[in-house]
Design an enzyme around this catalytic site. Structure first.
Site, PDB file in Angstrom:
ATOM      1  N   CYS A   8      59.861 -31.994  53.217  1.00  0.00           N
ATOM      2  CA  CYS A   8      60.279 -33.369  52.930  1.00  0.00           C
ATOM      3  C   CYS A   8      59.638 -34.441  53.822  1.00  0.00           C
ATOM      4  CB  CYS A   8      61.792 -33.479  52.904  1.00  0.00           C
ATOM      5  SG  CYS A   8      62.681 -32.371  53.991  1.00  0.00           S
ATOM      6  N   ARG A  64      60.711 -20.805  59.565  1.00  0.00           N
ATOM      7  CA  ARG A  64      61.970 -21.126  60.236  1.00  0.00           C
ATOM      8  C   ARG A  64      62.279 -20.033  61.252  1.00  0.00           C
ATOM      9  NH1 ARG A  64      65.551 -23.542  55.114  1.00  0.00           N
ATOM     10  NH2 ARG A  64      64.018 -25.164  54.606  1.00  0.00           N
ATOM     11  N   GLN A  71      58.798 -22.156  49.011  1.00  0.00           N
ATOM     12  CA  GLN A  71      59.822 -22.644  48.099  1.00  0.00           C
ATOM     13  C   GLN A  71      59.165 -23.332  46.907  1.00  0.00           C
ATOM     14  OE1 GLN A  71      62.189 -25.299  50.553  1.00  0.00           O
ATOM     15  NE2 GLN A  71      63.854 -23.820  50.615  1.00  0.00           N
ATOM     16  N   ASP A  95      59.528 -26.186  46.033  1.00  0.00           N
ATOM     17  CA  ASP A  95      60.100 -27.381  46.635  1.00  0.00           C
ATOM     18  C   ASP A  95      59.589 -28.620  45.903  1.00  0.00           C
ATOM     19  OD1 ASP A  95      61.600 -28.691  48.466  1.00  0.00           O
ATOM     20  OD2 ASP A  95      60.202 -28.501  50.128  1.00  0.00           O
ATOM     21  N   HIS A 150      60.325 -33.150  45.623  1.00  0.00           N
ATOM     22  CA  HIS A 150      61.065 -34.338  46.050  1.00  0.00           C
ATOM     23  C   HIS A 150      60.820 -35.441  45.034  1.00  0.00           C
ATOM     24  CE1 HIS A 150      60.666 -31.976  49.784  1.00  0.00           C
ATOM     25  NE2 HIS A 150      61.916 -32.369  49.931  1.00  0.00           N
ATOM     26  N   LYS A 152      74.937 -32.881  48.584  1.00  0.00           N
ATOM     27  CA  LYS A 152      74.085 -32.020  47.774  1.00  0.00           C
ATOM     28  C   LYS A 152      74.905 -31.300  46.712  1.00  0.00           C
ATOM     29  CE  LYS A 152      74.423 -28.186  51.091  1.00  0.00           C
ATOM     30  NZ  LYS A 152      73.719 -27.103  51.797  1.00  0.00           N
ATOM     31  N   HIS A 192      65.981 -34.173  46.997  1.00  0.00           N
ATOM     32  CA  HIS A 192      65.390 -32.879  47.334  1.00  0.00           C
ATOM     33  C   HIS A 192      65.807 -31.891  46.239  1.00  0.00           C
ATOM     34  CE1 HIS A 192      64.864 -34.089  51.699  1.00  0.00           C
ATOM     35  NE2 HIS A 192      65.769 -34.959  51.283  1.00  0.00           N
TER      36      HIS A 192
END
Length: 710
Positions: free
Chosen positions: A408, A437, A455, A457, A459, A538, A585
């Site tokens: 992000c 991570r 991911q 992922d 946005h 979320k 997200h």
């Protein structure tokens, strides 16, 4: 004699009297008689800590009860979910009292309440006009509280049996029970210890110990837990304005924010599942703890069913199947990171390709962003303050850099690198970048908890007026994908957590927008108070697989904070007016590694054709048909399908059997007759019948299977 010793123990743990030397003797004999595995035990710690905590707890509790009785029991109104309003008395009426008014059955099964959005003990008096909801074990809130309370029962058994210093004992992901971390010195727990741990827990459950709550000052908490450096550290780290609560059940007095079930007798069945090592606060440089995982239910039947499902699931553990099918492997030199072998890489890439194909349809644009950023980026995003312990930090030319744990902040830089206009919004930006991570070694678990992953992922940068439509369309995207996988799922709206950034008004606006989008989506959803991300509320999606297990994969997070922190702007219709976008997200697979593991177990190793790394294998009957077999293989391969050929000298029955065990979707048998006619004999996985088809017909069938996600 054992009966007398148990009576001594009961008296020693009663609230009527502090422990005396005689009672300590009862503890000693009880532990000696019931011990099944020899182990060292810090009796000095127990004999000092337990009576001190009980004495302090009872003294503070008595003061608070006296104070509460002096308060005026003014009339208040209690509004139930159906709109019914009940009369109650301030500082006197409890949720349990209201439950009794509604029905005896509800009162007997009520575990926890929600009062004005806050989870509340059933025995805790109401303090004002309120909205009240009551939960049973069938509800997520009730089940989570049941397991959290079971962790205290487990902690009681661990403390009494081993004299350990308790650390934390939460419930885990829904469907998985609870655990308790504790420091045991040099003792390492294993399955051999479980019987005595379970015996102590069941003993506590049978004593119907009430869960009692008090509020304490910081100084009182520090004095109460002065013998336990782990609790002291937790207390010292609490915010100055934090209300500190302590709970008691029997001899266990524990620092805990609660709430809890009414008493221990609700737990009728409890079992230890496994024990493992863990680091205090996930820091490898800190003390090594022992973590005991457990599961509990309000009846024996449910526990038996759960343990049977667990045994069934073990047969399809992705760590075993993945190695057996030559999909993945892991090496000790890279903990938390997995190798994907050629067949595993095929599945991995197909999952990514599937999502990418939908990006074209749904208006997403892919970007590629760096893996390493100067820590200044993470300071600006807020991750340096809120997520640093989970990051891999590097020093490069005397400057700190961090491997990215999420995409992000980098996407904010992409948005900001040039002037933006309202005409570009919504801007849907996707990235399959590699993330790292720094998960604690004790938390690593196959592909479901790793350190290196990707991911799906994305946005979405949009205007406030576009939030509802974008969230609703993202939910439709999720629904489309999960229907293909054969998942059912639950929706939860997670609201502002204790540790968060941003103004209250902004959070309320964000939460309201998500509620409206969920309502318009039209599927049932639940409220999950206080479990949002630190930067915004979320929507979490829990999927249920073929083995009835729940996993959190997809997520939708609404973020007003990052656009503000990075000063993101776009020009509005009036070019002189500058506005700030909202950031959504969004992930559907979540971690590709985690989804790979879930799907492997969900399908029990039998991949559907469209995802399979072993779609077909050609098996010649004899050496005479080998050339034709290779020709068939090459033709199928040229059309983009994953096909092999078994050209060994084994008999055809053996070839077919090996192909079935390897989980090929189609087994294509060819002999001299098939070579003459240009056909193949087709056997479908797990079916004994053969069908003769032309190559063209077979390829058409393959294309239909792939197109329709079969």
């Amino acid at each position: 004699m054992l009966c007398s010793l148990i009576q001594l123990r009961r008296y020693a743990t009663s609230s009527s009297s502090p422990l005396s030397p005689l009672h300590n003797l009862g503890y000693f004999f009880y532990s000696t008689v019931t011990a099944m595995v020899p182990h060292p035990k810090d009796d000095e710690y127990l004999n000092a800590a337990i009576p001190k905590r009980i004495k302090m707890f009872e003294s503070i509790q008595a003061e608070q009860k006296t104070q509460r009785l002096s308060l005026s029991p003014d009339p208040i109104k209690v509004t139930l979910p159906d709109g019914t309003v009940k009369d109650a008395a301030k500082w006197q009426t409890t949720p349990f009292d209201v439950a009794k008014e509604i029905s005896k059955n509800l009162a007997n099964n009520a575990l926890i309440a929600r009062v004005n959005g806050v989870l509340w003990d059933m025995a805790r008096p109401l303090e004002q006009d309120c909205e009240l909801r009551i939960y049973k074990f069938e509800d997520d809130e009730g089940r989570d509280t049941f397991w959290h309370s079971s962790a205290h029962i487990l902690g009681q058994s661990l403390e009494l049996e081993y004299g350990c210093k308790l650390c934390i004992g939460p419930c885990t992901t829904r469907g998985e029970g609870f655990y308790y971390d504790a420091f045991y010195g040099d003792l390492g727990l294993n399955d051999d210890h479980f019987k005595q741990i379970e015996a102590g827990a069941l003993k506590a459950a049978g004593e119907k110990q009430p869960f009692e709550r008090i509020e304490v000052t910081r100084d009182q908490a520090l004095e109460m837990f002065s013998d336990n450096m782990f609790k002291v550290e937790i207390i010292n780290d609490l915010p100055a304005d934090k209300t500190i609560t302590v709970y008691r059940c029997g001899p266990l007095v524990d620092l805990c924010r609660g709430p809890h079930i009414p008493n221990t007798s609700f737990v009728k069945a409890i079992a230890c599942l496994k024990a493992s090592s863990a680091y205090w606060r996930g820091n490898k440089d800190r003390e090594t703890l022992q973590r005991v995982y457990g599961i509990s239910y309000p009846d024996q039947k449910s526990l038996k069913e759960y343990l049977l499902r667990l045994e069934e699931a073990k047969k399809y553990d992705h760590r075993i199947l993945g190695v057996k099918q030559e999909l993945i492997f892991h090496h000790e030199w890279s903990p938390g990171s997995w190798f994907f072998l050629p067949h595993g890489a095929l599945v991995y890439k197909k999952l990514i390709g599937f999502i990418e194909s939908q990006y074209r349809v749904r208006g997403y644009q892919e970007v590629i962003s760096p893996n390493v950023f100067n820590m200044d980026l993470w300071k600006q995003s807020g991750h340096a303050d809120n997520y640093r312990e989970n990051m891999f930090i590097l020093e490069i030319e005397k400057h700190e850099f961090g491997l990215k744990p999420m995409n992000c902040p980098g996407h904010c830089l992409v948005f900001k690198h040039r002037v933006r206009s309202y005409r570009e919004l919504p801007l849907r930006m996707a990235d399959f970048g590699v993330l790292h991570r720094n998960e604690a070694s004790g938390a690593l678990s196959g592909l479901t908890r790793v350190r290196r992953f990707q991911q799906d992922d994305a946005h979405i940068f949009c205007r406030e007026s576009q939030i509802k439509d974008e969230v609703r369309e993202a939910l439709k995207f999720i629904d489309y994908v999960y229907e293909i996988f054969g998942f059912t799922y639950d929706l939860k709206l997670s609201t502002r957590p204790e540790k968060s950034i941003g103004e209250t008004a902004t959070w309320e606006k964000a939460e309201s927008a998500l509620k409206e989008a969920l309502d318009e989506f039209g599927k049932p959803w639940q409220l999950n108070e206080g479990d949002g991300a630190f930067y915004g509320p979320k929507i979490d999606i829990d999927v249920s697989d073929a083995l009835s297990r729940k996993f959190q994969c997809a997520t939708l997070q609404l973020d007003f904070q990052l656009p503000d922190r990075f000063k993101l702007e776009y020009s509005a219709e009036d070019e002189a007016k500058i506005e700030r976008p909202v950031m959504i997200h969004r992930a559907i697979l979540g971690s590709v590694e985690r989804m790979f593991a879930i799907l492997l177990e969900h399908y029990k190793g039998k991949w559907p054709f469209w995802l399979s790394p072993r779609q077909a294998i050609v098996c010649p009957v004899s050496e005479k048909s080998q050339a034709y077999a290779e020709k068939v293989k090459d033709e199928i391969y040229s059309k983009g399908f994953h096909v092999d050929a078994d050209l060994t000298d084994r008999k055809i029955q053996k070839k077919v059997r090996e192909a079935q065990l390897a989980q090929y979707n189609y087994i294509l048998v060819v002999g001299e007759q098939e070579a003459e006619t240009g056909q193949v004999s087709v056997r479908v996985r797990d079916k004994a019948d053969l069908t003769t088809m032309s190559i063209e017909g077979l390829l058409e069938r393959f294309s239909e299977d792939a197109k329709n996600f079969r």
